[in-house]
Design a protein around this motif. Sequence first.
Motif, PDB file in Angstrom:
ATOM      1  N   UNK A   1      -3.804   4.133   5.407  1.00 30.21           N
ATOM      2  CA  UNK A   1      -2.381   4.143   5.351  1.00 30.21           C
ATOM      3  C   UNK A   1      -1.224   3.705   4.465  1.00 30.21           C
ATOM      4  N   UNK A   2      -0.705   4.601   4.471  1.00 28.56           N
ATOM      5  CA  UNK A   2       0.142   4.461   2.914  1.00 28.56           C
ATOM      6  C   UNK A   2       1.349   2.685   3.295  1.00 28.56           C
ATOM      7  N   UNK A   3       1.481   1.964   2.110  1.00 28.77           N
ATOM      8  CA  UNK A   3       2.487   0.884   2.554  1.00 28.77           C
ATOM      9  C   UNK A   3       3.243   1.469   0.620  1.00 28.77           C
ATOM     10  N   UNK A   4       5.015   1.702   1.811  1.00 27.62           N
ATOM     11  CA  UNK A   4       5.657   2.241   0.465  1.00 27.62           C
ATOM     12  C   UNK A   4       6.919   1.120   0.472  1.00 27.62           C
ATOM     13  N   UNK A   5       6.696   0.729  -0.348  1.00 32.34           N
ATOM     14  CA  UNK A   5       7.743  -0.297  -1.070  1.00 32.34           C
ATOM     15  C   UNK A   5       9.678   0.107  -1.584  1.00 32.34           C
ATOM     16  N   UNK A   6      10.437   0.456  -0.538  1.00 28.61           N
ATOM     17  CA  UNK A   6      11.688   0.671  -1.586  1.00 28.61           C
ATOM     18  C   UNK A   6      12.374  -0.460  -2.287  1.00 28.61           C
ATOM     19  N   UNK A   7      12.707  -1.055  -2.958  1.00 23.56           N
ATOM     20  CA  UNK A   7      13.229  -1.852  -3.821  1.00 23.56           C
ATOM     21  C   UNK A   7      14.062  -2.321  -2.842  1.00 23.56           C
ATOM     22  N   UNK A   8      15.041  -1.527  -2.033  1.00 23.14           N
ATOM     23  CA  UNK A   8      16.391  -1.634  -1.475  1.00 23.14           C
ATOM     24  C   UNK A   8      15.379  -2.518   0.323  1.00 23.14           C
ATOM     25  N   UNK A   9      14.385  -2.291   0.125  1.00 22.43           N
ATOM     26  CA  UNK A   9      13.578  -2.677   1.702  1.00 22.43           C
ATOM     27  C   UNK A   9      12.453  -3.689   1.384  1.00 22.43           C
ATOM     28  N   UNK A  10      12.328  -3.916   0.647  1.00 23.74           N
ATOM     29  CA  UNK A  10      11.027  -5.361   0.242  1.00 23.74           C
ATOM     30  C   UNK A  10      11.806  -5.994  -0.607  1.00 23.74           C
ATOM     31  N   UNK A  11      11.332  -7.492   0.117  1.00 24.22           N
ATOM     32  CA  UNK A  11      11.651  -8.462  -0.816  1.00 24.22           C
ATOM     33  C   UNK A  11      11.516  -8.633  -2.315  1.00 24.22           C
ATOM     34  N   UNK A  12      12.136  -9.176  -3.016  1.00 21.70           N
ATOM     35  CA  UNK A  12      12.424  -9.062  -4.608  1.00 21.70           C
ATOM     36  C   UNK A  12      10.641  -9.783  -5.270  1.00 21.70           C
ATOM     37  N   UNK A  13      10.447 -10.510  -4.266  1.00 23.77           N
ATOM     38  CA  UNK A  13       8.726 -11.253  -4.993  1.00 23.77           C
ATOM     39  C   UNK A  13       7.443 -10.200  -4.155  1.00 23.77           C
ATOM     40  N   UNK A  14       7.585  -9.901  -3.070  1.00 25.72           N
ATOM     41  CA  UNK A  14       6.537  -8.780  -2.757  1.00 25.72           C
ATOM     42  C   UNK A  14       7.399  -7.163  -3.674  1.00 25.72           C
ATOM     43  N   UNK A  15       8.341  -6.950  -4.061  1.00 28.79           N
ATOM     44  CA  UNK A  15       8.210  -5.567  -4.929  1.00 28.79           C
ATOM     45  C   UNK A  15       7.989  -6.151  -6.061  1.00 28.79           C
ATOM     46  N   UNK A  16       7.586  -6.935  -6.863  1.00 30.51           N
ATOM     47  CA  UNK A  16       7.328  -7.651  -8.085  1.00 30.51           C
ATOM     48  C   UNK A  16       5.400  -7.631  -8.205  1.00 30.51           C
ATOM     49  N   UNK A  17       5.179  -8.451  -7.259  1.00 30.28           N
ATOM     50  CA  UNK A  17       3.414  -8.469  -7.064  1.00 30.28           C
ATOM     51  C   UNK A  17       2.664  -7.437  -6.591  1.00 30.28           C
ATOM     52  N   UNK A  18       3.724  -5.805  -6.520  1.00 34.80           N
ATOM     53  CA  UNK A  18       2.656  -4.471  -6.195  1.00 34.80           C
ATOM     54  C   UNK A  18       2.103  -4.494  -7.384  1.00 34.80           C
ATOM     55  N   UNK A  19       2.744  -5.185  -8.699  1.00 36.37           N
ATOM     56  CA  UNK A  19       2.446  -4.875  -9.543  1.00 36.37           C
ATOM     57  C   UNK A  19       0.999  -5.269 -10.739  1.00 36.37           C
ATOM     58  N   UNK A  20       0.679  -6.404  -9.538  1.00 37.13           N
ATOM     59  CA  UNK A  20      -0.036  -6.913 -10.230  1.00 37.13           C
ATOM     60  C   UNK A  20      -1.499  -6.444  -9.048  1.00 37.13           C
ATOM     61  N   UNK A  21      -1.391  -5.698  -8.304  1.00 33.69           N
ATOM     62  CA  UNK A  21      -2.389  -5.064  -6.880  1.00 33.69           C
ATOM     63  C   UNK A  21      -3.204  -3.686  -8.161  1.00 33.69           C
ATOM     64  N   UNK A  22      -4.343  -4.274  -8.578  1.00 32.21           N
ATOM     65  CA  UNK A  22      -5.240  -3.614  -8.721  1.00 32.21           C
ATOM     66  C   UNK A  22      -6.287  -2.603  -7.868  1.00 32.21           C
ATOM     67  N   UNK A  23      -6.710  -0.880  -8.262  1.00 35.85           N
ATOM     68  CA  UNK A  23      -6.864  -0.682  -7.151  1.00 35.85           C
ATOM     69  C   UNK A  23      -8.840  -0.860  -7.052  1.00 35.85           C
ATOM     70  N   UNK A  24      -8.475  -0.660  -6.121  1.00 34.16           N
ATOM     71  CA  UNK A  24      -9.797  -1.509  -5.204  1.00 34.16           C
ATOM     72  C   UNK A  24      -9.716  -3.112  -4.368  1.00 34.16           C
ATOM     73  N   UNK A  25      -8.301  -3.354  -4.618  1.00 32.55           N
ATOM     74  CA  UNK A  25      -8.622  -5.158  -4.592  1.00 32.55           C
ATOM     75  C   UNK A  25      -8.730  -5.408  -3.113  1.00 32.55           C
ATOM     76  N   UNK A  26      -8.784  -6.678  -2.248  1.00 30.47           N
ATOM     77  CA  UNK A  26      -8.386  -6.697  -1.167  1.00 30.47           C
ATOM     78  C   UNK A  26      -6.954  -7.823  -0.792  1.00 30.47           C
ATOM     79  N   UNK A  27      -6.446  -7.141   0.077  1.00 32.38           N
ATOM     80  CA  UNK A  27      -5.135  -7.186  -0.119  1.00 32.38           C
ATOM     81  C   UNK A  27      -4.779  -6.922   1.968  1.00 32.38           C
ATOM     82  N   UNK A  28      -4.139  -8.425   1.771  1.00 29.76           N
ATOM     83  CA  UNK A  28      -3.563  -8.713   3.458  1.00 29.76           C
ATOM     84  C   UNK A  28      -1.735  -8.174   2.994  1.00 29.76           C
ATOM     85  N   UNK A  29      -1.126  -7.373   4.083  1.00 27.71           N
ATOM     86  CA  UNK A  29      -0.203  -7.014   3.729  1.00 27.71           C
ATOM     87  C   UNK A  29       0.851  -6.954   5.903  1.00 27.71           C
TER      88      UNK A  29
END
Length: 437
Positions: free
Chosen positions: A52-80
Amino acid sequence: MRLKDRRVKTHSCSEIHGELEGQEVCLAGYVRVIRDLGGIKFFILYDRDGEIQIAAPRVQTPPEVFTKIDQITPESTVWVRGRVKRTPQAPRGVEVIPQEIEVFSRASVPLPLDPTGRIKSSLDTRLNARILDLRHPKRRAIFKIRHVVTNAIREFLNSRGFLEVQTPKIVATATESGSALFPVAYFEKEAFLSQSPQLFKEILTGCFEKVYEIGPIFRAEEFNTNKHLNECTSVDIEMAFSNCDDVMRVLEELIIFTLKKTKELAEKELEVLGRKLEVPEAPFPRYSYTEVLQILEKKGIRIEWGEDLPTPAEKALGEDRGFYFITEWPTKTKPFYAMPCKHDERVTETFDLMWKDLELASGGTRIHDPQLLERRLEENGLNPENFEPHLRHFRWGLIPPHAGWGLGLDRFLMVLTGEQNIRECVLFPRDRHRLVP
Ligand code: AMO
């Protein structure tokens, strides 16, 4: 931990549909394809059965979540945790807008291989990083098919009144003369890893009549080929009051049943592999060993009567055939328990089931007369005294006439998936050079 703090998974990725529009869902899985378009960030979350696609528009996403996406690398295991949104441009017409993200495991960069398969890796590299390799949909499809096949085999044999058994894998004697044994340090005794449940399944016909086992067999063969492993899974059956023809029919029907079930239950996985399965009809063609030599002779390959078929001969024979049986093998090519034919003692009531040039199974009628068994052991250069714990069941008169076969599950999977290397069909293969992972 309070329940509300637990990172539960409420849905799998494939369960996210447009009808859930506006609902909050909690997803967990692995990350692929991360894109940052400035005002909006995306990634694909996938799990065991979908994405499934996870889409985080800046205006609809809490700022800490928006910046957290930058730390995610391909194949990481995450909870959303996020809200479902119908979006026609999204890959499945639906996406999730994240409200909270937790990175359970951050994948290192670079990883040992590219699990999307865009950058090719050698089989060795892939097997060294098997879990990452198994994140490729094609690889996972193989093991889902394996699961369907194993279930189908059980369903078929159970419906025919077979009892599933488990026999010891630490044993005292060899059974298959041709292949070598792995020794095991067993306290003060000599022991080996079992090459086959052969002797156990035979004597079990003396109480259960029809038994089967799906389990490991160990062969200390030194050669490294695309169709041999040192640990394999074998499907073994044994039937009382039966002969070679009876068990060949069971095998034929089992193959047909399993192919039909696989087509029906693993349609998606077969499609992922680009595989079309053709279900053969019974009876499969049957050729005696002697007839096979004649066929080969016509193809310009001469084999001394009594010799095993070398690889080039199997290749030539398999060129224009699918499933077929080779019957009546010379006595000297088969183990001591194989029943000599009544019409000619130089050949046995045995068969190999072939698919093209690949041997999938072998079996036949077994000897149940203890004197003949003893003679055959001696003729095979084996000491009957070492087999006394086995032979006494025959001497006590407990063992009925019986027959059976052993089918190599890993090789059967090669046929179903179209894979050319047996290692592709085994999660953690064991060969001459591979003991980890
Ligand atoms: P056999 O030794 O022919 O017969 O083994 C039965 C089937 O097991 C598979 N197999 C293997 N697959 C991969 N790598 C190997 N090293 C390997 N060795 C065997 C093959 C083979 O056809 N006791 C008899 C069976 C019986 O008569 O009931 C036996 O073990 O697919």
